[in-house]
Write a protein that holds these residues in place. Structure first.
Motif, PDB file in Angstrom:
ATOM      1  N   LEU A 170       0.838  -1.190   0.000  1.00 30.83           N
ATOM      2  CA  LEU A 170       0.000   0.000   0.000  1.00 30.83           C
ATOM      3  C   LEU A 170       0.882   1.252   0.000  1.00 30.83           C
ATOM      4  CD1 LEU A 170      -2.858   0.955  -0.016  1.00 30.83           C
ATOM      5  CD2 LEU A 170      -2.948   0.749   2.453  1.00 30.83           C
ATOM      6  N   GLY A 171       2.026   1.151   0.691  1.00 30.31           N
ATOM      7  CA  GLY A 171       2.967   2.271   0.726  1.00 30.31           C
ATOM      8  C   GLY A 171       3.427   2.648  -0.672  1.00 30.31           C
ATOM      9  N   TYR A 172       3.775   1.624  -1.496  1.00 29.98           N
ATOM     10  CA  TYR A 172       4.194   1.917  -2.877  1.00 29.98           C
ATOM     11  C   TYR A 172       3.063   2.566  -3.667  1.00 29.98           C
ATOM     12  CZ  TYR A 172       8.572  -0.657  -2.522  1.00 29.98           C
ATOM     13  OH  TYR A 172       9.814  -1.052  -2.185  1.00 29.98           O
ATOM     14  N   ILE A 173       1.841   2.024  -3.472  1.00 34.14           N
ATOM     15  CA  ILE A 173       0.705   2.591  -4.210  1.00 34.14           C
ATOM     16  C   ILE A 173       0.529   4.057  -3.844  1.00 34.14           C
ATOM     17  CG2 ILE A 173      -1.804   2.448  -4.520  1.00 34.14           C
ATOM     18  CD1 ILE A 173      -1.542  -0.581  -4.019  1.00 34.14           C
ATOM     19  N   VAL A 174       0.581   4.332  -2.516  1.00 37.02           N
ATOM     20  CA  VAL A 174       0.450   5.717  -2.068  1.00 37.02           C
ATOM     21  C   VAL A 174       1.523   6.572  -2.723  1.00 37.02           C
ATOM     22  CG1 VAL A 174       0.681   7.253  -0.098  1.00 37.02           C
ATOM     23  CG2 VAL A 174      -0.618   5.152   0.127  1.00 37.02           C
ATOM     24  N   PHE A 175       2.771   6.072  -2.692  1.00 38.21           N
ATOM     25  CA  PHE A 175       3.855   6.875  -3.261  1.00 38.21           C
ATOM     26  C   PHE A 175       3.567   7.215  -4.704  1.00 38.21           C
ATOM     27  CE2 PHE A 175       7.639   7.128  -5.906  1.00 38.21           C
ATOM     28  CZ  PHE A 175       8.251   8.227  -5.344  1.00 38.21           C
ATOM     29  N   TRP A 176       3.215   6.220  -5.524  1.00 38.87           N
ATOM     30  CA  TRP A 176       3.064   6.497  -6.957  1.00 38.87           C
ATOM     31  C   TRP A 176       1.861   7.386  -7.236  1.00 38.87           C
ATOM     32  CZ3 TRP A 176       7.044   6.518  -9.728  1.00 38.87           C
ATOM     33  CH2 TRP A 176       8.074   5.592  -9.503  1.00 38.87           C
ATOM     34  N   VAL A 177       0.747   7.122  -6.525  1.00 34.91           N
ATOM     35  CA  VAL A 177      -0.431   7.969  -6.736  1.00 34.91           C
ATOM     36  C   VAL A 177      -0.099   9.409  -6.344  1.00 34.91           C
ATOM     37  CG1 VAL A 177      -2.774   8.426  -5.955  1.00 34.91           C
ATOM     38  CG2 VAL A 177      -2.068   6.095  -6.447  1.00 34.91           C
ATOM     39  N   PHE A 178       0.520   9.553  -5.179  1.00 40.79           N
ATOM     40  CA  PHE A 178       0.805  10.897  -4.684  1.00 40.79           C
ATOM     41  C   PHE A 178       1.847  11.600  -5.555  1.00 40.79           C
ATOM     42  CE2 PHE A 178       2.876  14.023  -1.987  1.00 40.79           C
ATOM     43  CZ  PHE A 178       1.794  14.660  -1.415  1.00 40.79           C
ATOM     44  N   PHE A 179       2.891  10.860  -5.913  1.00 44.67           N
ATOM     45  CA  PHE A 179       4.019  11.462  -6.637  1.00 44.67           C
ATOM     46  C   PHE A 179       3.595  11.891  -8.042  1.00 44.67           C
ATOM     47  CE2 PHE A 179       8.241  11.201  -8.743  1.00 44.67           C
ATOM     48  CZ  PHE A 179       8.918  12.053  -7.906  1.00 44.67           C
ATOM     49  N   ILE A 180       2.862  11.019  -8.733  1.00 43.80           N
ATOM     50  CA  ILE A 180       2.394  11.382 -10.075  1.00 43.80           C
ATOM     51  C   ILE A 180       1.394  12.531  -9.976  1.00 43.80           C
ATOM     52  CG2 ILE A 180       1.105  10.553 -12.091  1.00 43.80           C
ATOM     53  CD1 ILE A 180       2.360   7.777 -11.517  1.00 43.80           C
ATOM     54  N   GLY A 181       0.511  12.458  -8.980  1.00 40.49           N
ATOM     55  CA  GLY A 181      -0.446  13.531  -8.779  1.00 40.49           C
ATOM     56  C   GLY A 181       0.248  14.853  -8.510  1.00 40.49           C
ATOM     57  N   PHE A 182       1.293  14.804  -7.709  1.00 41.62           N
ATOM     58  CA  PHE A 182       2.038  16.023  -7.366  1.00 41.62           C
ATOM     59  C   PHE A 182       2.640  16.670  -8.607  1.00 41.62           C
ATOM     60  CE2 PHE A 182       6.684  16.863  -6.472  1.00 41.62           C
ATOM     61  CZ  PHE A 182       6.543  18.207  -6.182  1.00 41.62           C
ATOM     62  N   HIS A 183       3.280  15.855  -9.456  1.00 43.02           N
ATOM     63  CA  HIS A 183       3.891  16.448 -10.657  1.00 43.02           C
ATOM     64  C   HIS A 183       2.830  16.928 -11.642  1.00 43.02           C
ATOM     65  CE1 HIS A 183       8.157  16.025  -9.934  1.00 43.02           C
ATOM     66  NE2 HIS A 183       7.877  14.904  -9.299  1.00 43.02           N
ATOM     67  N   LEU A 184       1.725  16.184 -11.743  1.00 38.21           N
ATOM     68  CA  LEU A 184       0.646  16.638 -12.625  1.00 38.21           C
ATOM     69  C   LEU A 184       0.117  17.991 -12.159  1.00 38.21           C
ATOM     70  CD1 LEU A 184      -1.749  13.650 -13.401  1.00 38.21           C
ATOM     71  CD2 LEU A 184      -0.194  14.832 -14.941  1.00 38.21           C
ATOM     72  N   THR A 185      -0.031  18.122 -10.847  1.00 39.47           N
ATOM     73  CA  THR A 185      -0.604  19.358 -10.328  1.00 39.47           C
ATOM     74  C   THR A 185       0.311  20.541 -10.582  1.00 39.47           C
ATOM     75  OG1 THR A 185      -1.460  18.002  -8.547  1.00 39.47           O
ATOM     76  CG2 THR A 185      -1.666  20.364  -8.284  1.00 39.47           C
ATOM     77  N   PHE A 186       1.574  20.382 -10.220  1.00 37.15           N
ATOM     78  CA  PHE A 186       2.409  21.582 -10.136  1.00 37.15           C
ATOM     79  C   PHE A 186       3.339  21.787 -11.323  1.00 37.15           C
ATOM     80  CE2 PHE A 186       1.294  20.640  -5.701  1.00 37.15           C
ATOM     81  CZ  PHE A 186       0.543  21.776  -5.487  1.00 37.15           C
ATOM     82  N   PHE A 187       3.659  20.733 -12.077  1.00 36.93           N
ATOM     83  CA  PHE A 187       4.603  20.957 -13.180  1.00 36.93           C
ATOM     84  C   PHE A 187       4.014  21.925 -14.196  1.00 36.93           C
ATOM     85  CE2 PHE A 187       6.844  19.881 -17.135  1.00 36.93           C
ATOM     86  CZ  PHE A 187       8.125  20.159 -16.709  1.00 36.93           C
ATOM     87  N   LEU A 188       2.726  21.697 -14.534  1.00 35.58           N
ATOM     88  CA  LEU A 188       2.111  22.536 -15.561  1.00 35.58           C
ATOM     89  C   LEU A 188       1.886  23.963 -15.066  1.00 35.58           C
ATOM     90  CD1 LEU A 188      -0.280  19.901 -17.036  1.00 35.58           C
ATOM     91  CD2 LEU A 188       1.759  20.866 -18.080  1.00 35.58           C
ATOM     92  N   GLN A 189       1.860  24.132 -13.740  1.00 33.40           N
ATOM     93  CA  GLN A 189       1.653  25.482 -13.215  1.00 33.40           C
ATOM     94  C   GLN A 189       2.820  26.407 -13.536  1.00 33.40           C
ATOM     95  OE1 GLN A 189       0.438  25.387  -9.134  1.00 33.40           O
ATOM     96  NE2 GLN A 189      -1.462  24.321  -9.587  1.00 33.40           N
ATOM     97  N   HIS A 190       4.041  25.832 -13.728  1.00 30.60           N
ATOM     98  CA  HIS A 190       5.148  26.677 -14.203  1.00 30.60           C
ATOM     99  C   HIS A 190       4.731  27.387 -15.493  1.00 30.60           C
ATOM    100  CE1 HIS A 190       7.777  23.679 -11.953  1.00 30.60           C
ATOM    101  NE2 HIS A 190       8.138  24.831 -11.449  1.00 30.60           N
ATOM    102  N   PHE A 191       4.160  26.586 -16.400  1.00 29.83           N
ATOM    103  CA  PHE A 191       3.841  27.147 -17.722  1.00 29.83           C
ATOM    104  C   PHE A 191       2.637  28.066 -17.653  1.00 29.83           C
ATOM    105  CE2 PHE A 191       6.161  23.223 -18.190  1.00 29.83           C
ATOM    106  CZ  PHE A 191       7.260  23.693 -18.893  1.00 29.83           C
ATOM    107  N   LEU A 192       1.676  27.724 -16.766  1.00 26.04           N
ATOM    108  CA  LEU A 192       0.560  28.640 -16.558  1.00 26.04           C
ATOM    109  C   LEU A 192       1.084  30.001 -16.132  1.00 26.04           C
ATOM    110  CD1 LEU A 192      -2.097  26.477 -14.717  1.00 26.04           C
ATOM    111  CD2 LEU A 192      -2.349  27.616 -16.907  1.00 26.04           C
ATOM    112  N   GLY A 193       2.087  29.979 -15.246  1.00 26.71           N
ATOM    113  CA  GLY A 193       2.677  31.237 -14.789  1.00 26.71           C
ATOM    114  C   GLY A 193       3.348  31.977 -15.925  1.00 26.71           C
ATOM    115  N   LEU A 194       4.129  31.240 -16.725  1.00 26.26           N
ATOM    116  CA  LEU A 194       4.822  31.890 -17.843  1.00 26.26           C
ATOM    117  C   LEU A 194       3.821  32.426 -18.859  1.00 26.26           C
ATOM    118  CD1 LEU A 194       7.793  29.413 -18.323  1.00 26.26           C
ATOM    119  CD2 LEU A 194       7.818  31.640 -17.211  1.00 26.26           C
ATOM    120  N   MET A 195       2.633  31.786 -18.950  1.00 28.58           N
ATOM    121  CA  MET A 195       1.608  32.286 -19.866  1.00 28.58           C
ATOM    122  C   MET A 195       0.857  33.471 -19.279  1.00 28.58           C
ATOM    123  SD  MET A 195      -0.183  28.806 -21.024  1.00 28.58           S
ATOM    124  CE  MET A 195       0.680  27.472 -21.764  1.00 28.58           C
ATOM    125  N   GLY A 196       1.149  33.800 -18.032  1.00 28.62           N
ATOM    126  CA  GLY A 196       0.578  35.011 -17.467  1.00 28.62           C
ATOM    127  C   GLY A 196      -0.556  34.820 -16.488  1.00 28.62           C
TER     128      GLY A 196
END
Lengths: 630, 113
Positions: free
Chosen positions: A418-444
């Motif tokens: 369950l620990g591995y599942i949590v890690f992958w769900v959380f980790f992928i979710g984290f990058h999905l959430t915030f990686f694209l926000q860099h570009f949202l910021g650059l787009m203004g």
């Protein structure tokens, strides 16, 4: 006699009383941990509401006013009331064990610190039910917050004042504990890295919280008692709040991230099965980050118009922090390099942490470039940056350490699958959430907006970002499920659960008795447990003294009553501007309760009690069977 | 801490000496505390009494300077040369001074002027 170790059947009332009065660092550690988890869940829920609102353009899921409240409470709660207590939980539970101490230096203050934090946090959260939460952002800039109607900002000021006092008390406690209560042979340069980072971040608390206290106090008298510190029409200066806040606020980031670094510096050598690479450079990098952390606060204010000289100085100082941080990253990599790596749940959090945190650090250096910051300021790029640092650095450390230290803290194991599942769900979710926000910021896209127009190229990225946030939410829920499942799990009842423990806390057989070490251990080098293990020492440690009576502190209900006094006084101050007749009596009553407790405490000598040798032997046999802890 | 507690009997002379020393220490603390309160009171009084700013400003700054010295030497024991971990204590005090000086410099240079 209190005991964390034995599960004797006691009534609910007795258990509750035990927890309300406890001064035991392990119990307080657990209380910090669960209080932090509670507020982490609340703030995470607020984040989900924010992301649902921003999922599609022109959304009206929440109103603009409620959005401001959610965003303010999300930031404030995550930093002050979730990350800080979660890390304090680990500090309390682990640091005394790592340095071979029986408890912290001031057990009473430890309990007082917890209750002040908890009641301050409770007070802040009552704002939701009593006329609206604070709505000026977690930074609560004076030019906004002075004119915020209702009591939201008053809740912010008073709640943080109380919980800040608790944090300051705990910080001082840890400084004294680590400096004076190390076991014989535990020199400064033999201290485990988590102890070092706790020491440095406690020192940062000592120096950083007073400016916050001053700032909050100014805000308090400005809003509630008619002073004009921040009112420019009356000769005040609104910028003073920004400086005071960031003089505190920037070190606060390091207060949180340094213990996280410390936790990873414990996890990585255990699972790389190799001594921490560059221990002394790690120590000096920690000290240097702590010191430089005080010299860079104005980089949050480049666009307030400090002038080119000030901007240049703070830009260079900020970039300088990348050097010691880089040293740390390379040391972690070189610890893993060539190690006999065992991938476990804590280790996979560490492996996920390094690239995520480096990404956050790189964008940090970008923002340190003052001219570029004029473009990035107040955009989603900033949001992406600090979430990369805080989630990628601190939250992964907390989750990893939860798995890592669960056997010591609760004598149970968290499920690995369950620990591995949590890690992958959380980790992928984290990058999905915030990686694209860099570009949202650059787009203004500006931060702190409650909605946006369609067809600016932001729609898809915001949608993906919200999906990521929901994944993070699922991850956290599964982690809590894992914790609940562990209650039914088999007790660990052994030392060194992971098999490759290096520092002293792994030398103890769990459950750890309330006095920790029946005899104070002798530290013969860095990684003391590793040394003893390799020399074939079955007991895990060499003792510095014969078995004898142990001096322990008494529990006390006074910390809780003192904190309740402050809690009551805060309501008086809160309603004072409304001109109600009872406000001053309530303030006097509340502070009176606190002062009465202080007087009572100083007149009643409490010298603690001795656990006798026979009791220790009996308890050890009960815990570990015939022969005790052998 | 966990040793079989070793109790050392104090001689009468030692006891008397400690008693006197503690009494002197306590008297010093109380006197210094009274001075601090008095100075704070004076600072408020000169403002309330509406003296000329050319009088108020230097007086308050002077009192503040004395209070800083008192705080450091009377209440934070800066004068003591022998104490456990005196090196660590001094490091903390001086680091605090350096950091506080940065804030002071910042207020003077980029906030007010």
């Amino acid at each position: 006699m209190s005991s964390v170790a034995i599960s004797k059947k006691t009534g609910f009332g007795a258990t509750l009383w035990d927890y309300l009065t406890t001064v035991d660092h392990k119990k307080l550690g657990n209380m910090y941990f669960f209080a932090g988890l509670l507020f982490f869940a609340i703030a995470g829920f607020e984040a989900l509401l924010i992301r649902i609102q921003l999922m599609v353009p022109n959304n009206d899921f929440v109103s603009a006013g409620l959005f401001n409240e959610l965003l303010t409470m999300h930031g404030t709660t995550m930093l002050f009331l979730a990350a800080t207590p979660l890390l304090f939980g680990f500090m309390n539970a682990i640091v005394p064990l790592q340095i071979g101490a029986r408890d912290v230096a001031f057990p009473f203050l430890n309990s007082l610190g917890f209750w002040l934090f908890f009641l301050g946090a409770l007070f802040l959260h009552l704002s939701f039910f009593m006329g609206g939460a604070p709505d000026a952002g977690w930074t609560s800039y004076a030019s906004l917050s002075l004119y915020s109607p209702g009591h939201g900002i008053d809740f912010y000021v008073l709640g943080l004042q109380i919980s800040g006092a608790g944090t300051l008390i705990s910080g001082i406690n840890f400084i004294v504990t680590i400096i004076t209560m190390r076991a014989p042979g535990m020199t400064f340069m033999r201290m485990p890295l988590f102890t070092w980072t706790t020491l440095i971040s406690s020192a940062l608390i000592l120096f950083a919280f007073p400016p916050l206290t001053v700032g909050l106090f100014f805000m308090l008298v400005d809003r509630m008692f008619g002073a004009n510190f921040f009112d420019h029409t009356m000769g005040g200066n609104t910028i003073i709040w920004e400086h005071l806040f960031w003089i505190f606020g920037h070190p606060e980031v390091y207060i949180l991230v340094l213990p996280a670094f410390g936790l990873f510096s414990e996890i990585i050598p255990v699972f790389a099965r190799k001594r921490l690479f560059g221990y002394s450079s790690m120590v000096f990098a920690t000290i240097l980050i702590g010191f430089l952390g005080f010299m860079v606060w104005a980089h949050h204010m480049f666009t307030t118009g400090l002038g080119p000289t000030a901007n240049a100085i703070f830009a260079v100082a900020t970039m300088a922090i990348a050097v010691p941080t880089g040293m740390k990253v390379f040391n972690w990599i070189l610890t893993i390099w060539g190690g006999s790596i065992k991938v476990t749940v804590p280790m996979i959090y560490a492996l996920g942490f390094i690239p995520s945190f480096v990404a956050g650090g790189v964008t940090g250096v970008m923002q340190a470039t003052a001219p570029l910051d004029y473009q990035l300021h107040d955009s989603y790029f900033i949001v992406a940056h600090f979430h990369y640092v805080i989630v990628g650095g601190i939250v992964t450390a907390i989750f990893g350490a939860t798995h890592f230290y669960w056997p010591i803290m609760f004598n149970r194991v968290l499920n690995e699958k369950l620990g591995y599942i949590v890690f992958w769900v959380f980790f992928i979710g984290f990058h999905l959430t915030f990686f694209l926000q860099h570009f949202l910021g650059l787009m203004g896209m500006p931060r702190r907006v409650f909605t946006y127009q369609a067809d600016q190229g932001w729609d898809l990225y915001n949608f993906i970002s919200s999906i990521g946030a929901i994944m993070m939410g699922i991850g956290v829920i599964l982690l809590v499920v894992n914790m609940l499942l562990s209650i039914k799990g088999k007790p660990v009842n052994q030392r060194d659960y992971w098999g490759d423990g290096r520092s002293l806390e792994w030398a103890l057989v769990t459950p750890v008795p309330f006095y920790n070490f029946k005899q104070t251990p002798l530290i013969r080098g860095y990684d003391p447990y590793w040394i003893e293990k390799h020399e074939g020492n079955k007991e895990g440690m060499t003792y510095a003294e014969p078995l004898g009576d142990i001096h322990m502190p008494h529990g006390s209900i006074l910390p809780l009553i003192m904190s309740i006094g402050m809690f009551i006084a805060a309501f008086g101050a809160l309603y004072h501007p409304d001109g109600v007749s009872w406000s001053v009596p309530v303030i006097i009553l509340g502070i009176g309760i606190t002062v009465a407790c202080m007087i009572l405490r100083s007149f009643k000598d409490d010298l603690g009690y001795h656990v006798h040798k026979e009791e220790i032997i009996a308890l050890e046999e009960e815990l570990y069977g015939k022969g005790g802890n052998k | 801490m966990g040793h079989d507690t070793h109790v050392q009997e104090k001689s009468v002379a030692q006891y008397e000496f400690n008693r006197k020393k503690n009494a002197v220490e306590m008297r010093k603390q109380v006197v210094n505390f009274a001075i601090m309160i008095l100075f704070t009171f004076i600072a408020f009084a000169v403002v309330v009494a509406d003296f000329s700013p050319y009088f108020i400003k230097p007086v308050i700054l002077l009192l503040a300077g004395v209070q800083v010295a008192l705080q450091l030497y009377a209440f934070m024991h800066m004068g003591e040369k022998k104490a456990p971990f005196i090196g660590v204590i001094n490091t903390f005090v001086w680091l605090g001074a350096v950091i506080a000086f940065t804030f002071f410099l910042c207020f003077l240079t980029i906030i007010w002027w």
